[in-house]
Structures are given as C-alpha cells and as structure tokens.
Design an enzyme around this catalytic site. Structure first.
Site, short mmCIF file in Angstrom:
data_model
loop_
_atom_site.label_atom_id
_atom_site.label_comp_id
_atom_site.label_asym_id
_atom_site.label_seq_id
_atom_site.Cartn_x
_atom_site.Cartn_y
_atom_site.Cartn_z
CE LYS A 177 -4.52 1.10 0.38
NZ LYS A 177 -5.59 0.27 -0.06
N1 GLU Z 1 -7.33 -0.02 -3.65
C1 GLU Z 1 -7.99 -1.10 -4.08
C2 GLU Z 1 -7.90 -1.75 -2.65
O1 GLU Z 1 -7.85 -1.43 -1.56
C3 GLU Z 1 -7.46 -1.79 -5.20
C4 GLU Z 1 -6.12 -2.45 -4.93
C5 GLU Z 1 -5.48 -2.75 -6.07
O2 GLU Z 1 -6.13 -3.13 -7.10
O3 GLU Z 1 -4.35 -3.19 -6.31
O4 GLU Z 1 -8.35 -3.18 -2.69
#
Ligand code: GLU
Length: 431
Positions: free
Chosen positions: A121
């Site tokens: 993240k």
């Molecule tokens: N931001 C989205 C989540 O928290 C998608 C993450 C992604 O596709 O890598 O799942």
C-alpha cells in the site's frame, strides 16, 4: 508501528493512544488467525511484519512558486505469494501505521481471493482538494519517482485508492516508463483503456460488494428483493452500488457523502441521484429526501449497512445504535475493534473488507494479466471471471466460517493467513 511481542516498535508520532490505530487492530486479527490455525510464533511473526517500509519526502513546487514538502510511503507487507499489490491514497490523514495496516489487509485480501499477489500500500499525506491539477500532477510524478526503485510489474504494482484515479495512474505509469526508457503498462493498474487499462475495472469493487451482499442474504435464507440498504460514501464504490443493488431489487434508503446524509424511505432512484450529484456535487438535496446528520446514517431503519468511504467509522457508539443486522465492508478497515465487539454482541454479521471489497484487486489482476500478455479480453470474459472469482471466494470463506465456528471476519483472515503461511513455509527461510 508495532509487530508481535516486542518486535518493530516504532510508534507513529501523530497518533495518540486514544486514536483508533488500524495497525494494532490488524496485528491482533492476524495473531488470532495464527492461533486458530495453530501456526508457530516465528511464522506468525514473519506474516505480521512488513517486509519493506519506504518513507519519502515529496517536495512540490506550487503554482505560486513556493515549495511544499509532503511525506509519502510505500509499504510492501508480504510478497510470498507474488508481487506486492495495493492502492495509493492521497489524504490528509494518511500516516505510516495506516498504510502498514492497509498493506497487511492487501496481503490477506489477495490470498482470500487466491490471486498470485502479495500485499502492499502507498500514500501521501496531503489534502488533494487544495492542489491545482498541475500541482497534483507534479506531486504524483515526484512521488512515483521517489518510489520507482521499489515498484514494477513483477515487484509491486500500485492502483487507485482514496482520492487517486485513472489520471493519477496514467501519470505514474508515464513517469516510470520515462525512467525505464520503455513503456511499462504493467507497473500500475486502474489505468484508462487507451493506455493499458481494461474494460470492467471501474465498478469492479461494487460488483464484488453486490455479490457478497446478495450471497449473504441468500445464505441466511432471506430474499434480497425489497431489503433496505444504507450506503456511506457516494464515490468510486458507493455510486455504482446504488444502481447495482437497486437493479437487483433492493431498496437504497439512505446515502451519505462528506457534505451530509439523505434518508429516502421509499428507495432512491439511481438515475435521479446520478443526475442530482452531477449538478450539485453532493447527495444532499436529492428531491424529496429527508436530510439527516451524517453520523446518523447507520441509524436509519435498514437491513444492510454498507460503509464505502473511510476507515474507522463503525465505532462502539455507531455499532450500538446501528439498525441493520448485516454490514458489508466496502471500505477498507471501516470497523474498529470496539465496534466489532458490539456487533458480535448484537448478532450483527460483518462481511469483512478483505472479502467484500476484493473485486477491485481482482479486476486489477485481470488488467495486469492482459498487460503482460499484450492481449485484451472480451468484456464478457472479464465479467464472468470476476463473478466466478468473487463467488468462489465468498463460498469458501462462508464454508470455513461454519467449519471453524468463528466470525465471518476471523474466517476470512484465517483463510488468507493459511495461504500466506503455506507459501512462506514452502519457500523456507533465506539464507
Ligand atoms: N485500492 C483497492 C483496494 O484497496 C484496489 C487495490 C488494487 O487493485 O491493487 O483493494
């Protein structure tokens, strides 16, 4: 940040003890799963502790000529099952503990839906509404440069999250491609169709939330038709949900955004709300709606509550007065530990974030796979695979919940942790 026992204790400066700390909550959840699975302590510690934490200064020249320095992070939590995967958020409340917790959620999420990724993240502590478009572009490109050595199609693949979109992904993809000297479409997902995106990515999280909502009701012997839903958030996830759930016969009786909440006991018309939002930039003012204080949204008489905005919103007090008996977590980390305890006492079922909102990362996986293959799938193929992946993940976690006799959340986390533990054990310990 704090890992198991006395491991990695580096508290985040701007979090006071009374604040909800999502990192401590995720550590507790993983440790609980580890005990349920009878994993040994060293293995649990390996699974809890992020592999890499990168903190960067992001200096940006403002339109005025002044320079402002923001702080950004990219955290790779676990890559035992594949490259790191997870979004990037731009928000004034972002901090290292939050990004660490969200990176761990991603490791579990990708394992729950069984796609070949780990978890990561990123984020920048900034209020993007205070930036002009060119300032936002400079911030994005500088942050992308700062984390460039960390990311890549076989290393760590960012995606959109709160306040980041297809345009931000385009700038990141372009910055990395310029640095590498060749196009690197697979370095981020959630891109526009014209530059390595895929049909179906937008709205995929909402499709997954819908599958989880309908499946939960059906498994509990309830007919979804006519069931009342309240949704917190009318953004990338909340807005498509109003339409998807209404199309399946449910009644959306309340919606909130940052400007306030509306209550419409007869059910919202998605087309009217979409048009109203285009004109007014808020759900408030929807024709015929009663305005309710945003913090009272979950008190509106309803059967299903869907938080689809920020984390930490279902606190003890909110859980105590919540009307619905089912919560489907479209947001990441919406329920605090205390909120969760009250929900358990009150027999409110929570379909956990790591399952409920995983449609987004499944769509990202499909986009990345197409980028690597250089071969675009037909929209029907995409839709069918998304539905199959979500349904089989849901069915598996539901079955495990009954087999283990634990909460939905504990079952989902344990399914994810079990798969990470298997990969970690098979790979052994280097050197
Ligand atoms: N931001 C989205 C989540 O928290 C998608 C993450 C992604 O596709 O890598 O799942």
């Amino acid at each position: 940040m704090k890992g198991t026992g006395d491991n990695v204790v580096t508290p985040q400066g701007n979090l006071s003890d009374e604040d909800f700390n999502p990192w401590l909550r995720v550590v507790d959840l993983i440790e609980r799963a580890g005990s349920l699975l009878e994993l040994d302590r060293g293995l649990i510690q390996r699974i809890v502790t992020p592999e890499r934490v990168l903190e960067v200064a992001v200096p940006v020249r403002k339109d005025s000529g002044d320079i402002e320095v923001y702080t950004g992070w990219r955290i790779q939590h676990d890559t035992s099952r594949g490259p790191g995967k997870g979004g990037i958020r731009f928000h004034q409340s972002v901090n290292r503990d939050e990004i660490a917790a969200l990176s761990a959620d991603m490791s579990i999420k990708t394992a729950v839906v069984n796609i070949p990724y780990g978890g990561a993240k990123g984020g920048v502590k900034v209020d993007p509404t205070e930036l002009s478009r060119s300032e936002l572009e400079r911030l994005t490109r500088r942050y992308a440069f700062d984390i460039a050595q960390f990311i890549g199609p076989d290393r760590d693949i960012p995606a959109p999250d709160i306040n980041t979109d297809t345009q931000v992904m385009s700038w990141i993809m372009d910055t990395i491609s310029m640095l590498r000297g060749h196009n690197s479409f697979g370095v981020v997902t959630g891109k526009p169709l014209a530059i390595g995106g895929t049909l179906g990515h937008a709205g995929a999280t909402s499709v997954g939330v819908t599958i989880c909502t309908l499946s939960t009701l059906r498994n509990l012997g309830e007919d979804p038709v006519g069931k009342r839903v309240v949704i917190q958030g009318y953004g990338k996830v909340g807005a498509p949900l109003v339409r998807l759930l209404t199309d399946r016969g449910m009644k959306v009786v309340g919606v909130a955004d940052i400007k306030g909440a509306i209550s419409v006991p007869g059910g919202i018309d998605p087309a009217i709300l979409e048009q109203h939002f285009l004109d007014a930039h808020t759900v408030v003012g929807y024709p015929g709606a009663d305005v309710v204080p945003a913090e009272k949204l979950f008190d509106i008489p309803s059967d299903v509550a869907i938080p689809a905005a920020l984390g930490g919103v279902i606190t003890e007090a909110v859980a105590n007065s919540m009307a619905a008996k089912i919560v489907v977590e479209a947001a990441n980390g919406p329920t605090t530990g205390e909120g969760s305890a009250v929900m358990k006492e009150r027999n409110i079922i929570a379909v956990p974030d790591v399952l409920a909102n995983s449609g987004g990362v499944v769509a990202s996986y499909f986009e990345w796979a197409q980028d690597l293959q250089g071969f675009l799938w037909e929209p029907e193929v995409f839709a069918r695979r998304l539905e199959q992946t979500m349904q089989s993940a849901f069915d598996h976690v539901w079955a495990k919940r009954l087999q283990w006799g634990v909460s939905f959340r504990d079952a989902a986390i344990a399914v994810g942790v079990e798969r990470i533990a298997e990969a970690t054990t098979l790979r052994g310990l280097f050197p």
